[in-house]
Design an enzyme around this catalytic site. Structure first.
Site, short mmCIF file in Angstrom:
data_model
loop_
_atom_site.label_atom_id
_atom_site.label_comp_id
_atom_site.label_asym_id
_atom_site.label_seq_id
_atom_site.Cartn_x
_atom_site.Cartn_y
_atom_site.Cartn_z
N GLY A 239 10.20 42.39 34.85
CA GLY A 239 10.14 43.15 36.08
C GLY A 239 8.71 43.46 36.47
O GLY A 239 7.79 43.32 35.66
N GLY A 241 5.47 45.94 38.12
CA GLY A 241 4.99 47.32 38.06
C GLY A 241 4.25 47.66 36.78
O GLY A 241 4.10 46.85 35.87
N CYS A 267 9.20 40.41 28.50
CA CYS A 267 8.15 40.68 29.49
C CYS A 267 7.98 42.19 29.70
O CYS A 267 7.46 42.88 28.84
CB CYS A 267 8.45 39.95 30.78
SG CYS A 267 7.02 39.82 31.90
N PHE A 268 8.42 42.74 30.83
CA PHE A 268 8.36 44.18 31.05
C PHE A 268 9.11 44.91 29.95
O PHE A 268 8.71 45.99 29.52
CB PHE A 268 8.95 44.50 32.43
CG PHE A 268 8.55 45.84 32.98
CD1 PHE A 268 7.21 46.20 33.11
CD2 PHE A 268 9.51 46.75 33.39
CE1 PHE A 268 6.85 47.43 33.63
CE2 PHE A 268 9.16 47.98 33.92
CZ PHE A 268 7.83 48.33 34.04
N ASN A 309 4.34 35.73 33.04
CA ASN A 309 4.06 36.41 34.30
C ASN A 309 3.88 37.89 33.99
O ASN A 309 4.81 38.68 34.09
CB ASN A 309 5.20 36.21 35.31
CG ASN A 309 4.97 37.02 36.57
OD1 ASN A 309 3.86 37.47 36.83
ND2 ASN A 309 6.03 37.20 37.35
N GLY A 311 0.76 41.25 34.01
CA GLY A 311 -0.58 41.77 34.23
C GLY A 311 -0.91 42.94 33.33
O GLY A 311 -2.02 43.46 33.37
N PHE A 312 0.08 43.39 32.52
CA PHE A 312 -0.12 44.48 31.57
C PHE A 312 0.23 43.97 30.17
O PHE A 312 0.93 42.97 30.03
CB PHE A 312 0.77 45.68 31.92
CG PHE A 312 0.39 46.37 33.20
CD1 PHE A 312 -0.43 47.49 33.20
CD2 PHE A 312 0.84 45.88 34.42
CE1 PHE A 312 -0.78 48.12 34.38
CE2 PHE A 312 0.50 46.51 35.61
CZ PHE A 312 -0.31 47.62 35.59
N HIS A 359 8.45 34.40 28.67
CA HIS A 359 9.78 34.12 29.22
C HIS A 359 10.46 32.97 28.48
O HIS A 359 10.27 31.80 28.83
CB HIS A 359 9.67 33.78 30.71
CG HIS A 359 9.33 34.96 31.57
ND1 HIS A 359 10.28 35.69 32.24
CD2 HIS A 359 8.15 35.55 31.84
CE1 HIS A 359 9.69 36.67 32.91
NE2 HIS A 359 8.40 36.60 32.67
N GLU A 361 13.47 32.02 28.69
CA GLU A 361 14.57 31.39 29.44
C GLU A 361 14.17 30.04 30.04
O GLU A 361 15.03 29.30 30.52
CB GLU A 361 15.05 32.33 30.55
CG GLU A 361 14.11 32.52 31.71
CD GLU A 361 13.04 33.56 31.47
OE1 GLU A 361 12.25 33.82 32.39
OE2 GLU A 361 12.99 34.12 30.36
#
Length: 390
Positions: A239, A241, A267-268, A309, A311-312, A359, A361
């Site tokens: 996700g 943010g 990921c998130f 993907n 950025g944190f 990822h 998947e």
């Protein structure tokens, strides 16, 4: 099917990309006309632009494609990863003039216009990428149509007034509003609670293929609501943010871990597991985005080429097992990014929980890491098996 002889509309209308540091790139309008703002990031994959566009993790971002030729395979209804295009802007060098793929039903430009995505083409995307690598990702705006004629100082002011990614919570924008269910395939393992923070369709398919009855839950789900499902395990999705702005999701996950439910995050979800275990997160200078990122699995010593993907990243010690600052026992960094030593995975040693930053998947991307779904299935089954029979 899309006629391969059909040439998508190629415009000569001026457009401009403006970075918050004042750097400007003039090109041609692409997709919808108007203005759009977001964090300018670059994605290094040479293919898979449809999966990129429909990945909810790209919400709030203007995506620069480093591959120069984009759009040649058109768009179809099989490769979409969610209900819509999520990027806030699309930046390419040379849009394909011809759609040529037997699965294509429309052009990329058709979908950009239909979804209102403002883009720009005909600029040196290599120069933009080098700028973002040197200075770091930054806020940006694309202006086309009448907005391209705005005074440059006014355009820059609008960019600098736009929202950045630090401190931004986007989960409510991308999550489902009501719960949905994806039926299990084959031998059923049990009910899986998936917190939708921007989940991709291919992830749900991978989980269902392992025998999970997948319950996709809104990001606002409470611990009581989640436990009322009586799930065998919990999954946190990818996700957009800043993970530091998602304290409610961290608290929910801590409740899941205390309840002893097996957990897998992507990921998130990896960043939120890190914060639930008591570690911090930080913003990367320009992040990882693409389908060609090398990652080391520290347990097997195997190097995987993976899709990213983010950025944190999680700020956790890399030297062996350490005690969770939040009191969940021992934790170790399981995967490391080989380009920059970023933490790419976490594994709890005293509770059934693990996560990866990338990822597995494989949409779009290599299949090196799909084994992680099998590992999750095995962990859930082991948690269901009485200890005296193991």
């Amino acid at each position: 099917p899309c006629d391969p002889r059909r040439k998508p509309h190629v415009t000569t209308t001026t457009a401009v990309l403006v970075l918050e540091d004042g750097t400007r790139y003039e090109g041609r309008a692409y997709g919808a006309r108007g203005r759009t703002f977001g964090e300018a990031v670059f994605a290094t994959g040479m293919s898979g632009y449809q999966e990129t566009l429909t990945d909810p993790s790209y919400a709030g971002q203007l995506v620069v494609m480093t591959a120069p030729h984009i759009g040649n395979t058109g768009m179809n209804d099989e490769d979409v990863e969610s209900r819509r295009i999520w990027v806030d802007g699309f930046i390419v060098r040379d849009p394909s003039r011809v759609v040529s793929n037997y699965r294509a039903t429309r052009s990329l430009d058709d979908d950009l216009v239909a979804h209102g995505v403002v883009g720009i083409s005909g600029i040196d995307t290599r120069a933009v990428t080098r700028r973002l690598r040197d200075a770091g990702v930054m806020r940006a705006g694309i202006f086309s149509g009448d907005d391209a004629d705005l005074d440059p100082a006014a355009q820059l002011a609008l960019v600098q007034e736009s929202a950045g990614m630090l401190g931004r919570n986007l989960s409510s924008e991308v999550s489902v509003a009501t719960a949905t269910v994806v039926a299990a395939e084959g031998e059923t393992v049990g009910r899986l609670a998936v917190l939708d923070l921007g989940v991709k369709e291919s992830t749900l398919r991978q989980l269902a293929a392992r025998g999970f009855e997948v319950h996709v839950l809104p990001q606002s789900t409470t611990l009581d609501e989640l436990l009322a499902l009586d799930p065998v395990a919990v999954f946190y999705s990818n996700g957009p943010g800043d993970p530091a702005a998602s304290e409610a999701h961290v608290e929910l996950l801590q409740g899941v871990l205390r309840a002893g439910l097996p957990f897998f995050g992507i990921c998130f979800g990896n960043q939120l597991l890190g914060r639930a275990l008591g570690f911090g997160t930080y913003k990367l200078p320009f992040g990882h985005r693409g389908i060609n990122q090398p990652v080391l699995d520290r347990e097997s010593g195997r190097i995987e080429i993976t899709a990213h993907n983010h950025g944190f990243a999680v700020d956790a010690p890399r030297e062996g097992a350490v005690e969770s600052p939040a009191g969940f026992g021992r934790v170790e960094v399981s995967h490391i990014g080989l380009n920059d030593d970023v933490v790419e995975g976490l594994r709890a040693l005293d509770i059934p929980a693990f996560s990866v930053q990338y990822h597995p998947e494989a949409a779009a991307g290599p299949h090196d890491s799909t084994y992680l779904f099998d590992r999750f299935r095995a962990m859930v089954i082991a948690a269901q098996t009485p200890k005296d029979s193991q």
